[in-house]
Design an enzyme around this catalytic site. Sequence first.
Site, PDB file in Angstrom:
ATOM      1  N   GLY A  73       3.617 -19.152  36.979  1.00 45.18           N
ATOM      2  CA  GLY A  73       4.512 -18.111  37.484  1.00 45.18           C
ATOM      3  C   GLY A  73       3.957 -16.765  37.091  1.00 45.18           C
ATOM      4  O   GLY A  73       3.124 -16.645  36.198  1.00 45.18           O
ATOM      5  N   LYS A  74       4.394 -15.731  37.802  1.00 43.95           N
ATOM      6  CA  LYS A  74       3.919 -14.394  37.477  1.00 43.95           C
ATOM      7  C   LYS A  74       5.006 -13.388  37.758  1.00 43.95           C
ATOM      8  O   LYS A  74       5.931 -13.638  38.540  1.00 43.95           O
ATOM      9  CB  LYS A  74       2.653 -14.043  38.253  1.00 43.95           C
ATOM     10  CG  LYS A  74       2.798 -14.076  39.764  1.00 43.95           C
ATOM     11  CD  LYS A  74       1.471 -13.733  40.432  1.00 43.95           C
ATOM     12  CE  LYS A  74       1.584 -13.778  41.949  1.00 43.95           C
ATOM     13  NZ  LYS A  74       0.318 -13.415  42.599  1.00 43.95           N
ATOM     14  N   GLU A 112       6.012  -8.777  37.002  1.00 44.25           N
ATOM     15  CA  GLU A 112       5.521  -7.413  37.203  1.00 44.25           C
ATOM     16  C   GLU A 112       4.341  -7.100  36.283  1.00 44.25           C
ATOM     17  O   GLU A 112       3.411  -6.418  36.673  1.00 44.25           O
ATOM     18  CB  GLU A 112       6.658  -6.420  36.945  1.00 44.25           C
ATOM     19  CG  GLU A 112       6.237  -4.977  37.164  1.00 44.25           C
ATOM     20  CD  GLU A 112       7.321  -3.999  36.782  1.00 44.25           C
ATOM     21  OE1 GLU A 112       7.140  -2.806  37.026  1.00 44.25           O
ATOM     22  OE2 GLU A 112       8.349  -4.435  36.236  1.00 44.25           O
ATOM     23  N   GLY A 169       2.560  -9.517  34.203  1.00 41.86           N
ATOM     24  CA  GLY A 169       1.641 -10.578  33.828  1.00 41.86           C
ATOM     25  C   GLY A 169       1.997 -11.897  34.469  1.00 41.86           C
ATOM     26  O   GLY A 169       2.739 -11.966  35.447  1.00 41.86           O
ATOM     27  N   SER A 170       1.433 -12.972  33.909  1.00 42.79           N
ATOM     28  CA  SER A 170       1.630 -14.294  34.479  1.00 42.79           C
ATOM     29  C   SER A 170       1.707 -15.312  33.352  1.00 42.79           C
ATOM     30  O   SER A 170       1.382 -15.031  32.199  1.00 42.79           O
ATOM     31  CB  SER A 170       0.462 -14.631  35.412  1.00 42.79           C
ATOM     32  OG  SER A 170      -0.768 -14.592  34.702  1.00 42.79           O
ATOM     33  N   VAL A 171       2.140 -16.520  33.699  1.00 43.71           N
ATOM     34  CA  VAL A 171       2.191 -17.652  32.766  1.00 43.71           C
ATOM     35  C   VAL A 171       1.313 -18.757  33.335  1.00 43.71           C
ATOM     36  O   VAL A 171       1.459 -19.122  34.510  1.00 43.71           O
ATOM     37  CB  VAL A 171       3.627 -18.152  32.552  1.00 43.71           C
ATOM     38  CG1 VAL A 171       3.630 -19.341  31.597  1.00 43.71           C
ATOM     39  CG2 VAL A 171       4.505 -17.046  32.015  1.00 43.71           C
ATOM     40  N   ASP A 212      18.077  -9.857  28.417  1.00 44.85           N
ATOM     41  CA  ASP A 212      17.690 -10.421  29.718  1.00 44.85           C
ATOM     42  C   ASP A 212      18.062 -11.896  29.779  1.00 44.85           C
ATOM     43  O   ASP A 212      17.308 -12.716  30.304  1.00 44.85           O
ATOM     44  CB  ASP A 212      16.191 -10.225  29.945  1.00 44.85           C
ATOM     45  CG  ASP A 212      15.807 -10.427  31.410  1.00 44.85           C
ATOM     46  OD1 ASP A 212      16.726 -10.493  32.246  1.00 44.85           O
ATOM     47  OD2 ASP A 212      14.603 -10.504  31.711  1.00 44.85           O
ATOM     48  N   ASP A 257      11.690 -15.928  27.119  1.00 46.94           N
ATOM     49  CA  ASP A 257      11.382 -14.635  27.745  1.00 46.94           C
ATOM     50  C   ASP A 257      12.059 -13.488  27.014  1.00 46.94           C
ATOM     51  O   ASP A 257      13.128 -13.034  27.375  1.00 46.94           O
ATOM     52  CB  ASP A 257      11.775 -14.613  29.219  1.00 46.94           C
ATOM     53  CG  ASP A 257      10.994 -13.545  29.966  1.00 46.94           C
ATOM     54  OD1 ASP A 257      10.656 -12.525  29.332  1.00 46.94           O
ATOM     55  OD2 ASP A 257      10.723 -13.728  31.152  1.00 46.94           O
TER      56      ASP A 257
END
Length: 886
Positions: free
Chosen positions: A499-500, A502, A504-506, A630, A648
């Site tokens: 997944g990505k 704004e 970065g990504s995982v 969040d 997160d």
Amino acid sequence: MKPLLWTVAVFLQTLTGSCGSGVQFTKHPSNQTVSQGNEVRLGCAVEGVTEPDIVWMKDGEKLYSTDQVFLILGEQHWETSHSVKSVQQQDAGQYWCEVEFHGLTFSSQRAWITVEGVPHFTQEPQDVATFPNTPFNLSCAAVGPPEPVEVLWWLGGVQEGEPQQSPSVLHVPGVNSSIKFYCEAKNTRGISVSRTGTAHIKVLPAAPAALQLLRTTGNNITLSWKPGSDGYSEISHCTIQVVRISGRRWALPPQEVPVPPYKHTLTGLRSFSNYSCRVSCVNEVGPSPFSPWLHFVTPESVPSAAPRNLSFQLSEQQLFLQWARLKEDELQGRLLAYKLQWTHGGEPQEPLLFKDNTAQISGGGRFFNASIQVAACTAVGCGPWSPPVLVLPALAQVQVQRSHVWVGLLLGLLVATIVGLLLAVAAQRRGKETKFGSAFKAPGPETSVFFTAARSFSRNGNDFHESTLESLCISNELKNKLQDVLIPERLLTLGHMLGKGEFGSVREAILKREDSSVVSKVAVKVLKSDITSAGDIEQCLKEAAHMKDFHHPNVIKLIGVSLHRRHGQRLPIPMVVLPFMKHGDLHTFLLLSRLGEEPFDLSLQTLVQFMLDIARGMEYLSSKSIIHRDLAARNCMLDESMSVCVADFGLSKKIYSGDYYRQGSVSKLPVKWIALESLADNVYTTQSDVWAFGVTMWEIMTRGQTPYPGVENSEIYEFLIKGERLKKPADCREDIYEIMHRCWSPVPKCRPSFQQLVTQLEALHLTLTPTTPLKEPLLYVNLEEDNREMDRGGAVGPRILGPEATAEASSWGVPWQRGAEDEEDWLMVASEAAMAIGGDYRYIVGPCGAFAEEGDEMRSTGGRGALGNRVLGELRDEEDDAVINV
């Protein structure tokens, strides 16, 4: 003529409140003078309109009242009133009422409300900053009614002089220390006291803080800092001291910088050099103390000079070359190689690379009459070429010296002609070769690289340096906190994009130990490769530092932090290593239960267990003084045992003092999950996390629906301020909805704590009728086949596992988390020397940790299928709807 006069009369009648339609005011508001705190009532009546909408006006603005009452005095005859139970000074003004009829507006006569009470201030004394024993004036003004109003001054707790008529100015001859002051205003109704002001003594400003490297562009360094207290005098400019450290300290001329903004770009610095700088700010009293020294290293550049003293020894068997090393200031970086280019018969030959400043090349005869040049190369590129040297055997040189004069003249003329041609070619080549990016390619057809020289610069060699925390512009406190969890980059092998977002990504990854004895699957969170801001990098590492101290089964834990070294960049990319959550995020799982090709049921006991897991995780975080900010289903992960872990922490904040955090900068925030007070004042507390938990409960009960359907992000605040809340989901029990509804109380202290929520959900969970446990095989949805089948690229649809498949049920996942992205994998393993010569020595990490050929990545990952694409579309729509710039 008469009809015209009659028309004008009707028009004038309309303007005065009456017309042929029979609309007229039978009662008008009257002037009233009342004492402050008493009740006042104004009345208004209109006749000739059926069910009129009578609006009260004050000073040209509409008055909105929720308890306005209309009285019927007769047919088409109505009366209304406006009342204020406890009148205050702000209620004074001009009032009237209006009614619309057939597009025309009719107004009553206007009346004044005059409020008598204690004086109210029109000018209060303001803070003063002054030098010691310097005179200054203070002003104070207040009005009634009733008049007159007298003003009395108090300075340092002592009355100054006698009462004076308002307005009043107090002359202070000077003070030598800070002192408080205020004024009193008095009339026949009572006394009012102004705000308390302070006379500050101007002093030197405090030392600047948070001096940091903001941006690096070539040899230009941009610094930023925060000023200390200004000493009650405006800061006019700041002074920057810069020192270059090269064996000894070289102090550069100080630079004066006008402020604000509190940042400055240092230009003309030397490449690959150690510098230290500090800042002092100046007000009218004088300069502040200096900030602590900031140490930094400028980026590498191409060498500024060519190698000197190129000499050779030529024999039939070999050619021996030697040249002088470049000085450190000339090199401007770490030496990667010396590049040797040679031409023979006017034709360029294959260039060679050498590690040292000497070279022994076999087959010396082929270099007879060749022209040779050498350049030094860093990771950025190669510098200028040395003057060309013509290779001739020693014996030929002696014979030339001993030959007859006419033979010497002919030979000299021939050599001069050849050298002239070679110099012309070399001069043309020099202009091309010293340009950045083309220094490692020879003109003409592409040639292969000298293999022996290139091999010494492979990734497995001694020239590959692991990035350390010292290479980052972060605080020492953050470095010390992350030092023991730093993982060498060589132990990580990145795979699929999971997944990505704004920033970065995982990615799925394989982590091995130093001895390669244990290999485990992990998830790696990385910043985008185009993000070079030190602030973004520090924010990512702060999130990791938060997670380092987490030890709870319902909070995702940190495995470690790794740093990816980027070619040509001074700052590496941080990578946060986390446990691999096999079953993905909770929001995707809930969506799958509704939108999958074969939807499956989730029992109420299972849903409540999800809520309980999240509440336990948040109770732990709140006990650690962490505000998540969040919390949502998309940020909760499901591990192998289907337990929910809160994850997160990109927006989370550690509370160091007090019990709230105020958002001070513009950022993207999940509006539909944010508490009412956070939307209004940017204030975040544990109670605002409780609000988000209530929204997350609503997400779970609706199986992943978007909160507030039909309400735009920009309308959320107005929607909530009216008292509206999320509606009870279908098939949701009243006691569950009651828990989530209490989380949305407009008064934060009236919301339950996470400890109370855990207790309530535990009690609720016990009352539910036991059903098939979540870990029963029938609740597993198998979305991938055997690992071998996934490696072959087969896209497998969902299927329900029966009891006989229990042993295999632990390997299911979500297909769109396993799918490859269309973009090229950014993590390419390459030696710096290969980059320098323009070669393509890349090894692309395959989907299962093995190395795959370029172009095979998509074949080895498989497709998402119709289900993956459809649910991905809904996920992206909901993510776009979830955040807004606040």
